[in-house]
Design an enzyme around this catalytic site. Structure first.
Site, PDB file in Angstrom:
ATOM      1  N   SER A  56      -0.782   6.060  -3.812  1.00 59.94           N
ATOM      2  CA  SER A  56      -1.186   4.692  -3.462  1.00 59.94           C
ATOM      3  C   SER A  56      -0.530   3.678  -4.401  1.00 59.94           C
ATOM      4  CB  SER A  56      -2.706   4.565  -3.539  1.00 59.94           C
ATOM      5  OG  SER A  56      -3.103   3.234  -3.343  1.00 59.94           O
TER       6      SER A  56
ATOM      7  N   TRP B 224       3.115   3.501  -3.673  1.00 57.68           N
ATOM      8  CA  TRP B 224       3.327   2.838  -2.381  1.00 57.68           C
ATOM      9  C   TRP B 224       3.290   1.321  -2.567  1.00 57.68           C
ATOM     10  CZ3 TRP B 224       0.466  -0.602   0.504  1.00 57.68           C
ATOM     11  CH2 TRP B 224       0.870  -0.790   1.826  1.00 57.68           C
ATOM     12  N   HIS B 225       2.406   0.862  -3.431  1.00 56.61           N
ATOM     13  CA  HIS B 225       2.288  -0.580  -3.626  1.00 56.61           C
ATOM     14  C   HIS B 225       3.502  -1.169  -4.347  1.00 56.61           C
ATOM     15  CE1 HIS B 225      -1.992  -0.225  -2.502  1.00 56.61           C
ATOM     16  NE2 HIS B 225      -1.862  -1.495  -2.177  1.00 56.61           N
ATOM     17  N   GLY B 226       4.135  -0.402  -5.172  1.00 55.68           N
ATOM     18  CA  GLY B 226       5.294  -0.953  -5.864  1.00 55.68           C
ATOM     19  C   GLY B 226       6.003   0.077  -6.708  1.00 55.68           C
TER      20      GLY B 226
ATOM     21  N   PHE C  60       5.309  -5.238  -0.496  1.00 54.94           N
ATOM     22  CA  PHE C  60       5.113  -3.786  -0.620  1.00 54.94           C
ATOM     23  C   PHE C  60       5.820  -3.033   0.501  1.00 54.94           C
ATOM     24  CE2 PHE C  60       1.084  -5.511  -2.463  1.00 54.94           C
ATOM     25  CZ  PHE C  60       1.594  -5.502  -3.735  1.00 54.94           C
TER      26      PHE C  60
END
Lengths: 418, 540
Positions: free
Chosen positions: B343, B346-348, B540
């Site tokens: 997670s 995935w965000h950055g 993102f």
């Protein structure tokens, strides 16, 4: 319940109606002086919000004003020079104050002068110079900033193709944004307040913020706060200048101003702006005073090459105006006569300078720098500083109560241009 | 193209809708084809090259899906290999565009490898699109999707209200809607749609963006090594938490609203997460469709795999209240932390996002552990829920705020500096002007160690007041989904059985009062578009 179709009709009608009202209100109040809407007592007589939009406001004002004389500089000029004071010689009027508060570099003065001249009718210009700007190389931005996009010409003198679009954008943002609406409401709300900030149609700013701050916090706090900021600035500039060789940064911007004015037969007066002794002492202690002397010498040489077409005035000294004592901490009543804080002078001092430069009689304050006088002037200022700071037993400065540690007047020869 | 831009609101959306309704009155197929074309234009507007980058990936995924459908039942082993190949392809696609530069930077940092950093154009919304495509392949492989055409697949992937920042939708919740959508003007759908859209626009431009301008310099200062005092550090932490809250909430509302204008209901993606009373609850309310994806496609398969492996080794393979620490760690903590690591990534592509994910993974583990332990030390669930609720809320809120500092900080060192500031390591300071106006209280604060500072009292008070107002809105008022619950604003949202007095009073209905109120909200939102501000989640 009316149902969704009626809901949509009412919603669309309300949105259009409210939008129209918002635009009309912003246009009527004209909080940024973009449209020049006639001012209405109780609604828009004063324009306090222009404080944060001086470049936008003044660039629109100057196009409507058509000045014969333009005064250029940073926030001390915006506040301290009154364009409508009767001490201006009649022949120089009308005078427009194009002083811009905020981040300011000497090259901006050239852009502003170009813009003022583009309106037509400018015969003379008074350009105030902040000595600190000459101790930090400008960081050229390849992209035109918003203000640059607004100007009619590019730095090279060619017409600016972005100007019309930027001005259209200015107009749109001045009537159709929430920020403009809030500023219009604020403008109306502040009208009845005593001592409200304003921007006159000749570009002169008011001293309302300083008057309020002096009343609330006292003059001492105003000086102490600015001293702290200037100390940080001096500490940043000192290492930049320590290894500097050759002419000072920004001198080429002054040369460009001179060349521009001469090419258009505009009478040019350059002015080294006055500072209170607090600020002067900070730069002494940061080891930058030799650079101040270098600046005066180099400016004098630049002006001397113009054979009398340009005048250079120097108000950066230890005269009785600059060394006025600051009221004690906690004293919220005693005013000062000439300075609001170390870098911002009062309109009274502005008037004295105007009289001194362009009038027939005025107190002895500042002097014209020439090749013959600059060395003597520098020596006199050193002597004045010795007399004031080194030989006084009691501290005279607001926030600088510690004694100087530099043996006071020992001056090292600055690096000369190679 | 941004939802919160003049061009989208005035030049793109109205003509797209008008043509959609006109075509829909004659041919539903033509209207849906027009919707695909409009979605392509929307996606290409920012950078036309985006289409060239994403189109091959869409075609390849469609080909894999068709192949999976054909061989699915006849050759399961082969289908499994094809599925894994498809998932790996998508992950490599995402990895190349999003993580190649970060990977090289990490190698340089760890091994001093001196690798030049690859400059890659990041296709918009690649993270969202990739997850959606993976979910589609998995669903086709599992037999949950039996029939699809290329046009349906293209519409599913490209539908512009959700293409760039979600919600991450499933084919099976979108296609049935498209198949029965009337594609004609429906006054109720349009009323609900514009209400959602302008609520979202107001959240973004009136609530989120202004606080972002306040806290930006604080994070920059911390990242450049300037210590932040107690008050400034908390303004930075709370301010960003509220900024991203209203930013993402606003985006989700706008996406729901735009889809509804076309007669489509998207799934709920955001449901007052700051009201959560546990970190588990937080993740059930924040970016709900991402949590759903991560749970279904990463956490559950990983847990099942670990359970089978433990069972094969004769170890306990169930998570019960009597589970041993090793079972808890093996079957819950490991998959949870790994899932949250994904997670974060995935965000950055950055260390701060990785740490943010790991920190939330740790918080979730603590939460799960407490759920297992609590019945032993506090068996009365009713009294626990009643008495511990305020503490649970505060603990959750502070944990989320604390972690959000990592999410916003440009560097880990900057986040650490702000955390130190939040616990008072750099002391407390207040603007001199405020202290002097507080009278004896100001004197007391100075005696307690609060330092007077030459900073702007107006800005300090403005930031504190803004944070107070935003907290009130986030924590005390009903959210958009609750307001519009009578009209099912999102998939699965139904009116509360017993709404509170406030909600009964303010619930949205197509009345004249609401029409005028919404016009005011819409006008405020539109007038606030003077400066463009990107949605945080679009990166993102």
């Amino acid at each position: 319940m009316r149902g969704p179709r009626a809901f949509l009709r009412i919603w669309a009608g309300s949105l259009a109606g409210l939008g129209f009202l918002a635009v009309a209100f912003n246009l009527a109040v004209d909080p940024y002086e973009v449209f020049g809407t006639p001012r209405m007592a109780g609604i828009s007589l004063f324009k306090p919000i222009t404080k944060n939009h001086a470049m936008l406001a003044k660039t629109n004002q100057v196009a409507r004003f058509h000045p014969a004389t333009v005064v250029i500089g940073s926030s001390p000029i915006h506040i301290g020079i009154d364009a409508s004071t009767p001490v201006w010689p009649e022949a120089m009027g009308p005078v427009f104050n194009y002083g811009i508060p905020g981040v300011y570099e000497t090259s901006t003065s050239l852009r502003i002068l170009q813009e003022a001249v583009a309106t037509g009718g400018v015969k003379s210009a008074v350009v105030f110079l902040d000595f600190q700007n000459f101790f930090s190389p400008e960081d050229p931005d390849p992209a035109l900033l918003e203000a640059d996009r607004r100007f009619r010409s590019l730095p090279d003198g060619n017409p600016n193709p972005d100007s019309r679009m930027q001005r259209a954008n200015d107009m749109f943002l001045s009537v159709a944004t929430a920020g403009a609406l809030i500023d219009s409401v604020t403008t109306v709300a502040l009208q009845r307040r005593p001592n409200v900030l304003d921007l006159a149609s000749d570009g002169s700013g008011t001293e309302a913020d300083f008057i309020d701050a002096a009343r609330n916090d006292g003059m001492h706090d105003l000086f102490a706060q600015k001293d702290a900021a200037e100390a940080v600035r001096a500490a940043k500039l000192a290492p930049v200048m320590a290894g500097w060789r050759g002419p000072l940064p920004d001198l080429d911007a002054v040369a460009a101003i001179v060349a521009f004015a001469r090419a258009r037969d505009i009478g040019l007066t350059l002015v080294i702006a006055p500072h209170h002794v607090d600020a002067l002492e900070l730069y002494w202690r940061a080891g930058l005073w030799p650079r101040v002397e270098q600046l005066k010498t180099e400016l004098t040489a630049l002006v001397a090459a113009q054979h009398g077409a340009v005048t250079l005035w120097d108000f950066l000294d230890y005269s009785s105006f600059n060394i006025e004592p600051v009221p004690a901490a906690g004293d919220r009543r005693t005013p000062t006569s000439w300075f609001w804080e170390p870098t911002h002078f009062k309109k009274q001092l502005g008037d004295v300078m105007i009289q001194r430069m362009f009038g027939r009689s005025a107190p002895a304050f500042g002097m014209i720098l020439t090749a013959d006088t600059v060395a003597v002037r520098n020596a006199e200022i050193r002597a004045a500083r010795r007399s004031l700071v080194c030989e006084r037993k009691q501290p005279v400065l607001t926030a600088l109560e510690s004694p100087p540690t530099d043996r006071c007047v020992r001056i090292e020869t600055p690096n000369r241009p190679t | 193209m941004l939802f919160n831009s003049y061009i989208f609101i005035f030049a793109f959306l109205p003509p797209v809708l008008a043509v959609f309704y006109v075509l829909g009155a004659r041919s539903r197929e033509a209207a849906l084809s027009w919707l695909i074309a409009a979605s392509l234009l929307f996606y290409a507007w920012w950078r036309p090259l985006n289409i060239l980058l994403i189109a091959p990936s869409i075609l390849i995924n469609y080909g894999i899906a068709c192949y999976l459908k054909r061989i699915g039942h006849s050759n399961p082993a082969h289908a499994r290999v094809v599925l894994i190949g498809g998932v790996v392809f998508n992950l490599c696609f995402l990895g190349y565009f999003k993580y190649i530069a970060f990977g090289e930077q990490a190698l340089n940092d760890i091994f001093d490898a001196g690798l030049p950093l690859t400059q890659v154009i990041l296709p918009l919304g690649i993270s969202f699109i990739t997850f959606q495509k993976i979910a589609f392949l998995v669903d086709v492989h599992a037999g949950r999707i039996e029939r699809f055409t290329f046009r349906e697949y293209a519409l599913f992937v490209l539908f512009f209200p959700q293409i760039i920042a979600g919600p991450i939708v499933h084919y099976r919740e979108m296609m049935p809607q498209f198949k029965v959508a009337s594609c004609r003007f429906d006054a109720e759908d349009v009323s609900v749609g514009i209400s959602l859209f302008f609520f979202g626009l107001a959240k973004k431009s009136i609530l989120a963006d202004p606080i972002g301008r306040v806290i930006g310099p604080l994070y920059d200062h911390a990242a450049s090594g300037v210590p932040q005092s107690l008050a400034d550090a908390w303004i930075a932490a709370l301010g960003f938490t509220l900024q991203i809250y209203f930013d993402f909430s606003g985006y989700c509302d706008m996406a729901l609203g735009i889809a509804r204008l076309f007669g489509i209901k998207l799934p709920v993606n955001f449901n007052s997460p700051l009201k959560a009373r546990s970190v588990i609850d937080f993740w059930a309310r924040w970016h709900i469709t991402l949590t759903r994806f991560l749970t279904a496609y990463i956490y559950m398969p990983m847990t099942l795999y670990l359970m089978r492996r433990r069972a094969a080794n004769g170890q306990p393979a169930r998570r019960t209240r009597d589970a041993k620490v090793a079972t808890f760690l093996g079957l819950l903590a490991v998959p949870t932390i790994l899932t949250m690591l994904v997670s974060g990534l995935w965000h950055g592509a950055g260390y701060t996002f990785i740490l943010w994910g790991l920190l939330h993974g740790l918080l979730l583990c603590v939460n799960h552990a407490w759920r297992l332990i609590r019945p032993r030390i506090w068996p009365d669930t009713a009294s626990y829920n009643r008495l511990a609720a305020p503490a649970a809320f505060m603990l959750t809120f502070l944990s989320v705020v604390f972690a959000m500092v990592l999410f916003r900080s440009p560097t880990v060192a900057g986040a650490a500096m702000l955390w130190k500031g939040m616990i008072g390591v750099y002391g407390a300071a207040m603007p001199r002007a405020i202290l002097s106006h507080l009278g004896p209280i100001g004197g007391l604060l100075v005696q307690l160690g609060v330092q007077p500072a030459w900073t702007s009292g107006t800005m300090f008070v403005g930031a504190a007041a803004r944070i107070g107002v935003l907290l009130f809105i986030a924590l005390a008022l009903p959210n958009t989904l609750e307001l519009l619950a009578l009209y099912q604003p999102a998939l699965g949202v139904k009116p509360a059985g017993a709404p509170g007095r406030l909600l009964r009073f303010v619930a949205w209905k197509p009345t004249g009062t609401w029409a005028v109120s919404l016009a005011c909200v819409a006008l405020a939102g539109i007038l606030s578009l003077g400066e463009l501000h990107e949605f945080l989640y679009w990166r993102f």
